[in-house]
Scaffold this motif. Structure first.
Motif, PDB file in Angstrom:
ATOM      1  N   ALA A  47       0.811  -1.002  -0.018  1.00  0.00           N
ATOM      2  CA  ALA A  47       0.123  -0.155  -0.093  1.00  0.00           C
ATOM      3  C   ALA A  47       0.709   1.129   0.075  1.00  0.00           C
ATOM      4  O   ALA A  47       0.502   2.141  -0.833  1.00  0.00           O
ATOM      5  CB  ALA A  47      -0.973   0.100   1.135  1.00  0.00           C
ATOM      6  N   LEU A  48       1.855   1.229   0.953  1.00  0.00           N
ATOM      7  CA  LEU A  48       2.827   2.452   0.795  1.00  0.00           C
ATOM      8  C   LEU A  48       3.604   2.675  -0.619  1.00  0.00           C
ATOM      9  O   LEU A  48       3.550   3.742  -0.902  1.00  0.00           O
ATOM     10  CB  LEU A  48       3.973   2.148   2.012  1.00  0.00           C
ATOM     11  CG  LEU A  48       3.248   2.164   3.176  1.00  0.00           C
ATOM     12  CD1 LEU A  48       4.410   1.738   4.412  1.00  0.00           C
ATOM     13  CD2 LEU A  48       2.826   3.279   3.629  1.00  0.00           C
ATOM     14  N   ILE A  71      -3.877  -0.417  11.462  1.00  0.00           N
ATOM     15  CA  ILE A  71      -3.967   0.572  12.627  1.00  0.00           C
ATOM     16  C   ILE A  71      -2.746   1.501  12.220  1.00  0.00           C
ATOM     17  O   ILE A  71      -2.700   2.588  12.369  1.00  0.00           O
ATOM     18  CB  ILE A  71      -4.080   0.139  13.978  1.00  0.00           C
ATOM     19  CG1 ILE A  71      -5.544   0.026  14.184  1.00  0.00           C
ATOM     20  CG2 ILE A  71      -3.800   1.287  15.062  1.00  0.00           C
ATOM     21  CD1 ILE A  71      -6.513   0.968  14.383  1.00  0.00           C
ATOM     22  N   ASP A  72      -1.648   0.544  12.233  1.00  0.00           N
ATOM     23  CA  ASP A  72      -0.206   1.067  12.120  1.00  0.00           C
ATOM     24  C   ASP A  72      -0.115   1.586  10.448  1.00  0.00           C
ATOM     25  O   ASP A  72       0.467   2.789  10.580  1.00  0.00           O
ATOM     26  CB  ASP A  72       1.117  -0.041  12.080  1.00  0.00           C
ATOM     27  CG  ASP A  72       0.935  -0.532  13.656  1.00  0.00           C
ATOM     28  OD1 ASP A  72       0.695   0.316  14.384  1.00  0.00           O
ATOM     29  OD2 ASP A  72       1.430  -1.811  13.799  1.00  0.00           O
ATOM     30  N   LEU A  73      -0.701   1.208   9.546  1.00  0.00           N
ATOM     31  CA  LEU A  73      -0.731   1.771   8.303  1.00  0.00           C
ATOM     32  C   LEU A  73      -1.505   3.116   8.328  1.00  0.00           C
ATOM     33  O   LEU A  73      -0.878   4.048   7.605  1.00  0.00           O
ATOM     34  CB  LEU A  73      -1.476   0.717   7.214  1.00  0.00           C
ATOM     35  CG  LEU A  73      -1.479   1.288   5.937  1.00  0.00           C
ATOM     36  CD1 LEU A  73      -0.208   1.699   5.158  1.00  0.00           C
ATOM     37  CD2 LEU A  73      -2.258   0.282   5.062  1.00  0.00           C
ATOM     38  N   ILE A  74      -2.534   3.168   8.934  1.00  0.00           N
ATOM     39  CA  ILE A  74      -3.329   4.600   9.034  1.00  0.00           C
ATOM     40  C   ILE A  74      -2.596   5.351   9.843  1.00  0.00           C
ATOM     41  O   ILE A  74      -2.549   6.610   9.361  1.00  0.00           O
ATOM     42  CB  ILE A  74      -4.766   4.205   9.844  1.00  0.00           C
ATOM     43  CG1 ILE A  74      -5.597   3.463   8.953  1.00  0.00           C
ATOM     44  CG2 ILE A  74      -5.267   5.433  10.144  1.00  0.00           C
ATOM     45  CD1 ILE A  74      -6.870   2.956   9.493  1.00  0.00           C
ATOM     46  N   ASP A  75      -1.529   5.303  10.861  1.00  0.00           N
ATOM     47  CA  ASP A  75      -0.808   6.188  11.526  1.00  0.00           C
ATOM     48  C   ASP A  75       0.201   6.613  10.473  1.00  0.00           C
ATOM     49  O   ASP A  75       0.328   7.813  10.607  1.00  0.00           O
ATOM     50  CB  ASP A  75      -0.012   5.340  12.542  1.00  0.00           C
ATOM     51  CG  ASP A  75      -0.740   5.101  13.910  1.00  0.00           C
ATOM     52  OD1 ASP A  75      -1.784   5.867  13.896  1.00  0.00           O
ATOM     53  OD2 ASP A  75      -0.592   4.223  14.707  1.00  0.00           O
ATOM     54  N   MET A  76       0.702   5.728   9.773  1.00  0.00           N
ATOM     55  CA  MET A  76       1.778   6.207   8.682  1.00  0.00           C
ATOM     56  C   MET A  76       0.961   7.159   7.741  1.00  0.00           C
ATOM     57  O   MET A  76       1.846   8.140   7.493  1.00  0.00           O
ATOM     58  CB  MET A  76       2.546   4.887   7.740  1.00  0.00           C
ATOM     59  CG  MET A  76       3.109   4.268   8.681  1.00  0.00           C
ATOM     60  SD  MET A  76       3.841   2.869   7.751  1.00  0.00           S
ATOM     61  CE  MET A  76       4.466   1.818   9.071  1.00  0.00           C
ATOM     62  N   ILE A  77      -0.221   6.769   7.305  1.00  0.00           N
ATOM     63  CA  ILE A  77      -0.931   7.732   6.291  1.00  0.00           C
ATOM     64  C   ILE A  77      -1.147   9.084   6.533  1.00  0.00           C
ATOM     65  O   ILE A  77      -0.867  10.010   6.220  1.00  0.00           O
ATOM     66  CB  ILE A  77      -2.292   7.001   5.764  1.00  0.00           C
ATOM     67  CG1 ILE A  77      -1.776   5.800   4.964  1.00  0.00           C
ATOM     68  CG2 ILE A  77      -3.115   7.844   4.793  1.00  0.00           C
ATOM     69  CD1 ILE A  77      -3.048   4.805   4.831  1.00  0.00           C
ATOM     70  N   GLU A  81       2.523  13.884   4.628  1.00  0.00           N
ATOM     71  CA  GLU A  81       2.078  15.397   4.146  1.00  0.00           C
ATOM     72  C   GLU A  81       1.162  15.354   3.075  1.00  0.00           C
ATOM     73  O   GLU A  81       0.190  16.097   2.920  1.00  0.00           O
ATOM     74  CB  GLU A  81       3.256  16.287   3.916  1.00  0.00           C
ATOM     75  CG  GLU A  81       3.052  17.661   3.590  1.00  0.00           C
ATOM     76  CD  GLU A  81       1.926  18.509   4.577  1.00  0.00           C
ATOM     77  OE1 GLU A  81       1.412  19.495   4.355  1.00  0.00           O
ATOM     78  OE2 GLU A  81       2.130  18.175   5.714  1.00  0.00           O
ATOM     79  N   VAL A  82       1.299  14.445   2.163  1.00  0.00           N
ATOM     80  CA  VAL A  82       0.515  14.297   0.842  1.00  0.00           C
ATOM     81  C   VAL A  82      -0.687  13.670   0.861  1.00  0.00           C
ATOM     82  O   VAL A  82      -1.659  14.149   0.475  1.00  0.00           O
ATOM     83  CB  VAL A  82       1.560  13.700  -0.149  1.00  0.00           C
ATOM     84  CG1 VAL A  82       0.661  13.775  -1.491  1.00  0.00           C
ATOM     85  CG2 VAL A  82       2.890  14.462  -0.300  1.00  0.00           C
ATOM     86  N   VAL A  83      -0.750  12.704   1.804  1.00  0.00           N
ATOM     87  CA  VAL A  83      -1.946  11.920   1.643  1.00  0.00           C
ATOM     88  C   VAL A  83      -2.746  11.819   2.902  1.00  0.00           C
ATOM     89  O   VAL A  83      -3.772  11.113   3.116  1.00  0.00           O
ATOM     90  CB  VAL A  83      -1.786  10.360   1.027  1.00  0.00           C
ATOM     91  CG1 VAL A  83      -1.108  10.557  -0.322  1.00  0.00           C
ATOM     92  CG2 VAL A  83      -0.945   9.822   2.190  1.00  0.00           C
TER      93      VAL A  83
END
Length: 237
Positions: A47-48, A71-77, A81-83
């Protein structure tokens, strides 16, 4: 009425992050049937990688991914800054209330438990898209007498039309979304050209000059101000 010299991008990209191939393909099929453009990822890292290539309009994330939690993926998103403003729907087999609260508190905009109805998922996707930037009740952005009607792809200054290329249109839209705010060249590159596009900072300068040229007959070219060594901002003084 403004005239775009290039056709505007009309696709609505939905990123599906789901490790179960059957569910992932079913969602992609349903999205495509409803007129959306599905982008598929089977893991958080995939996804990243996709997010380095495209800017989705909405993301559907499974809680249980093979390499990280949803949950961790959402934290990264949400730290990107862009998404970071992209709507996220969490899809998971966890049905306990405290799990739902955790997902929402960590950055999800909505929460659906499996097995989820595709009709309900499509309805929720459309609801969140209507609330997001490209699908608001009002499609207009404005600063003083500069008005952009995103639904008609028109720009006017004091009700007089402005002719813009697609890139100039995107650039002006970014300025109108951030009035009186200093935008660094890198920020502009990421939002107008895409984070993974190989272009130089000089590209921003060239297109700002073209945008100013388009606004000059309306005496608004000086409102696109240069902040030396950093970037640009839309301001009257």
């Amino acid at each position: 009425m403004s005239v775009l010299t290039e056709p505007p991008e009309m696709h609505t990209n939905i990123l599906i992050v789901e490790d179960d191939m059957a569910i992932r393909e079913m969602m992609a099929f349903s999205l495509k049937r409803e007129g959306f453009d599905p982008i598929k990822a089977a893991s958080g890292n995939e996804a990243l990688e996709q997010l380095n290539q495209v800017h989705p309009d909405l993301i559907v994330v499974d809680w249980g991914l093979p390499d990280m939690s949803g949950i961790d993926l959402i934290d990264m998103i949400r730290r990107d800054e862009v998404v970071k403003e992209v709507p996220i729907i969490m899809l998971t087999a966890r049905s306990e209330e405290h799990d739902k609260i955790k997902g929402l508190e960590r950055g999800a905009d909505d929460y659906l438990t499996k097995p989820a109805s595709m009709l309900e998922l499509m309805a929720r996707i459309r609801a969140h898209l209507r609330r997001s930037k490209g699908f608001e009740t009002s499609h207009k952005l404005s600063f003083q007498d500069i008005v952009m009607d995103a639904s008609a792809h028109e720009v006017t200054v004091n009700e007089s039309g402005v002719s813009l290329s697609l890139t100039e249109y995107k650039l002006l839209k970014l300025f109108l979304q951030n009035p009186n705010k200093l935008l660094a060249r890198e920020h502009i590159l990421n939002h107008v050209w895409g984070r993974n596009t190989i272009v130089e900072d000089r590209t921003v300068d060239v297109h700002v000059l073209r945008l100013r040229k388009a606004l000059k007959p309306h005496e608004r070219d000086k409102w696109i101000q240069t902040v030396r060594g950093i970037g640009y901002k839309l301001a009257t003084a």
